[in-house]
Design an enzyme around this catalytic site. Sequence first.
Site, PDB file in Angstrom:
ATOM      1  N   CYS A 150       0.958  -1.360   0.061  1.00  0.00           N
ATOM      2  CA  CYS A 150       0.119  -0.184   0.098  1.00  0.00           C
ATOM      3  C   CYS A 150       0.844   1.446  -0.127  1.00  0.00           C
ATOM      4  O   CYS A 150       0.828   2.378  -0.881  1.00  0.00           O
ATOM      5  CB  CYS A 150      -1.078  -0.029   1.249  1.00  0.00           C
ATOM      6  SG  CYS A 150      -0.179  -0.404   2.662  1.00  0.00           S
TER       7      CYS A 150
HETATM    8  N1  LIG Z   1      -3.819  -4.204   5.238  1.00  0.00           N
HETATM    9  C1  LIG Z   1      -3.389  -3.629   4.241  1.00  0.00           C
HETATM   10  O1  LIG Z   1      -3.688  -2.377   3.914  1.00  0.00           O
HETATM   11  C2  LIG Z   1      -2.716  -4.102   2.990  1.00  0.00           C
HETATM   12  C3  LIG Z   1      -2.056  -5.520   3.222  1.00  0.00           C
HETATM   13  N2  LIG Z   1      -1.457  -5.848   2.342  1.00  0.00           N
HETATM   14  C4  LIG Z   1      -0.940  -7.506   2.455  1.00  0.00           C
HETATM   15  O2  LIG Z   1      -1.927  -8.182   2.193  1.00  0.00           O
HETATM   16  C5  LIG Z   1      -1.972  -9.502   2.701  1.00  0.00           C
HETATM   17  C6  LIG Z   1      -3.378  -9.395   3.637  1.00  0.00           C
HETATM   18  O3  LIG Z   1      -3.356  -8.274   4.589  1.00  0.00           O
HETATM   19  P1  LIG Z   1      -4.256  -8.193   5.670  1.00  0.00           P
HETATM   20  O4  LIG Z   1      -5.685  -8.632   5.185  1.00  0.00           O
HETATM   21  O5  LIG Z   1      -4.004  -6.586   6.185  1.00  0.00           O
HETATM   22  O6  LIG Z   1      -3.836  -8.954   6.707  1.00  0.00           O
HETATM   23  P2  LIG Z   1      -4.421  -9.982   7.849  1.00  0.00           P
HETATM   24  O7  LIG Z   1      -3.533 -10.085   8.842  1.00  0.00           O
HETATM   25  O8  LIG Z   1      -5.808  -9.081   8.462  1.00  0.00           O
HETATM   26  O9  LIG Z   1      -5.223 -11.431   7.572  1.00  0.00           O
HETATM   27  C7  LIG Z   1      -4.117 -12.284   7.082  1.00  0.00           C
HETATM   28  C8  LIG Z   1      -4.828 -13.412   6.470  1.00  0.00           C
HETATM   29  O10 LIG Z   1      -4.144 -14.392   6.007  1.00  0.00           O
HETATM   30  C9  LIG Z   1      -4.529 -15.828   6.612  1.00  0.00           C
HETATM   31  N3  LIG Z   1      -3.297 -16.487   6.869  1.00  0.00           N
HETATM   32  C10 LIG Z   1      -2.463 -16.178   7.802  1.00  0.00           C
HETATM   33  N4  LIG Z   1      -1.620 -17.479   7.910  1.00  0.00           N
HETATM   34  C11 LIG Z   1      -2.005 -18.095   6.430  1.00  0.00           C
HETATM   35  C12 LIG Z   1      -1.425 -19.633   6.288  1.00  0.00           C
HETATM   36  N5  LIG Z   1      -0.525 -20.108   6.809  1.00  0.00           N
HETATM   37  N6  LIG Z   1      -2.140 -20.130   5.082  1.00  0.00           N
HETATM   38  C13 LIG Z   1      -3.328 -19.689   4.504  1.00  0.00           C
HETATM   39  N7  LIG Z   1      -3.643 -18.166   5.401  1.00  0.00           N
HETATM   40  C14 LIG Z   1      -3.296 -17.563   6.223  1.00  0.00           C
HETATM   41  C15 LIG Z   1      -5.068 -15.278   7.848  1.00  0.00           C
HETATM   42  O11 LIG Z   1      -5.982 -16.380   8.008  1.00  0.00           O
HETATM   43  P3  LIG Z   1      -6.708 -16.720   9.745  1.00  0.00           P
HETATM   44  O12 LIG Z   1      -7.309 -15.537  10.269  1.00  0.00           O
HETATM   45  O13 LIG Z   1      -7.111 -18.155   9.683  1.00  0.00           O
HETATM   46  O14 LIG Z   1      -5.148 -16.483  10.363  1.00  0.00           O
HETATM   47  C16 LIG Z   1      -5.956 -14.004   7.117  1.00  0.00           C
HETATM   48  O15 LIG Z   1      -7.138 -14.502   6.516  1.00  0.00           O
HETATM   49  C17 LIG Z   1      -0.706  -9.283   3.629  1.00  0.00           C
HETATM   50  O16 LIG Z   1       0.278  -9.748   2.818  1.00  0.00           O
HETATM   51  C18 LIG Z   1      -0.508  -7.882   3.689  1.00  0.00           C
HETATM   52  O17 LIG Z   1       0.896  -7.450   3.836  1.00  0.00           O
HETATM   53  C19 LIG Z   1      -0.945  -5.387   1.033  1.00  0.00           C
HETATM   54  C20 LIG Z   1      -1.496  -4.069   0.996  1.00  0.00           C
HETATM   55  C21 LIG Z   1      -2.318  -3.292   2.169  1.00  0.00           C
HETATM   56  C1  LIG Z   2      -0.032   0.478   9.522  1.00  0.00           C
HETATM   57  C2  LIG Z   2       0.857  -0.641   9.139  1.00  0.00           C
HETATM   58  O1  LIG Z   2       1.290  -1.440   9.720  1.00  0.00           O
HETATM   59  N1  LIG Z   2       0.941  -0.726   7.558  1.00  0.00           N
HETATM   60  C3  LIG Z   2       1.864  -1.863   7.137  1.00  0.00           C
HETATM   61  C4  LIG Z   2       1.545  -1.958   5.522  1.00  0.00           C
HETATM   62  C5  LIG Z   2       1.726  -3.263   5.091  1.00  0.00           C
HETATM   63  C6  LIG Z   2       1.469  -3.676   3.637  1.00  0.00           C
HETATM   64  O2  LIG Z   2       1.065  -2.706   2.851  1.00  0.00           O
HETATM   65  O3  LIG Z   2       1.266  -4.620   3.181  1.00  0.00           O
HETATM   66  P1  LIG Z   2       2.375  -5.441   2.510  1.00  0.00           P
HETATM   67  O4  LIG Z   2       3.087  -6.128   3.676  1.00  0.00           O
HETATM   68  O5  LIG Z   2       1.859  -6.369   1.413  1.00  0.00           O
HETATM   69  O6  LIG Z   2       3.424  -4.879   1.915  1.00  0.00           O
HETATM   70  C7  LIG Z   2       3.224  -1.862   7.317  1.00  0.00           C
HETATM   71  O7  LIG Z   2       3.823  -1.008   7.830  1.00  0.00           O
HETATM   72  O8  LIG Z   2       4.040  -3.257   7.299  1.00  0.00           O
END
Ligand SMILES: NC(=O)C1=CN([C@@H]2O[C@H](COP(=O)(O)OP(=O)(O)OC[C@H]3O[C@@H](n4cnc5c(N)ncnc54)[C@H](OP(=O)(O)O)[C@@H]3O)[C@@H](O)[C@H]2O)C=CC1
Ligand SMILES: CC(=O)N[C@@H](CCC(=O)OP(=O)(O)O)C(=O)O
Length: 345
Positions: A150
Amino acid sequence: MVKMKIALVGITGYGGMVLYQMLQGHSHVEQIDLYGHDQDETLSLSEVVPLLGDSEHQVFPYNSETIMKQDDAIFFATSAGVTAKLAGPFIKHHFPVIDLSGDYRLKQSDLYEKWYHKPAARQEDLTGAHYGLTDFNSAKEQTYVANPGCYATATLLGLAPLIQEHLVDVDSIIVDAKSGTSGAGKKLSEMTHFTQVNDNLQLYNVNHHKHIPEIVQQLKQWDRNVKAIQFSTTLLPITRGILSTIYVKALPGINAQQVDDAFHKIYDDDTFVRYTGEKLPTIKQVVGTNYCDLGVLYNDTTHTIMVASVIDNLVKGAGGQAIQNFNQMFDFNDQDGLPTAVILP
Ligand SMILES: NC(=O)C1=CN([C@@H]2O[C@H](COP(=O)(O)OP(=O)(O)OC[C@H]3O[C@@H](n4cnc5c(N)ncnc54)[C@H](OP(=O)(O)O)[C@@H]3O)[C@@H](O)[C@H]2O)C=CC1
Ligand SMILES: CC(=O)N[C@@H](CCC(=O)OP(=O)(O)O)C(=O)O
């Protein structure tokens, strides 16, 4: 009309649930099959994610063979380190994957291990993955798309015209990026504890953020002279949204008009990046949408350009850009499944 069955892993996460909601509105998606990792039986979605309350939808135990038999593509909205372990069978069979995690964004395995502190995916798979910065890198005919982070999305979109048009001193890039707590995902931590976040601003991971190598890697594609950036990240007491404020020195002889022209040249025809000139954007004007809004100011006294870039970290910063990649992969309308209505008030 092409109708697709989509697999989604990570529905319990913030990224996954928002992605799921958007995919439900996609005209080419006829079925979304949800898979959970720590379950050996089928569960109802309302049990797994009460917020979604969708009782007839189910969450199946994860199985790559089942997925490749009954679905047409898979989205992984999973934590870092998961697809490095799970994506192998899909890559082997050239099964279409859109990966929201950082596991396949960096092209060098040693760089991934240095910044993510986890075992990297196979080097050949890292090399073969496509970095899905949709406004500049088309995912057409790609099978493994690494969706950008992000902060990286907001920052790269803000810097692109300046770097691509060679208007600035590439050794002077300073990024002050700020995010709401949903960026950290649902996992509990002291830093994102309400009492710590509320009425507070917290710098974290300064100079050590895993988005630094990702941003530099992409910037180098636009100008080989880029070596490093100064990058700080701050946690905001809000849920959704990112403001990345970028400072960079103009090269001698570059003026405000040339900067303005560069942003118009790069973005006037872009569906989801809105350049607003000297009108500086706020986070609220993009939360809930797939837009990235950019405002730019040129300081004649210091010859410094300031770019303000705002996105919703869970839409353009995650699931929205993932759907843009999906649309490019399958040649669907680039706006299909993407929200444009801001969350009011
Ligand atoms: N949040 C954001 O703004 C952004 C996030 N991302 C990336 O997107 C991905 C998801 O982020 P976010 O939704 O915030 O993360 P969360 O921590 O909210 O959710 C993580 C998800 O991954 C699942 N998970 C964890 N371990 C495993 C595994 N071993 N096998 C399968 N599924 C698993 C979890 O399932 P369970 O609940 O069962 O543990 C949960 O559904 C991350 O890689 C993050 O870095 C990228 C851009 C922006
Ligand atoms: C507030 C906050 O914790 N933000 C996350 C952004 C994670 C993210 O963008 O996702 P990826 O892990 O896919 O890069 C961080 O700084 O790690």
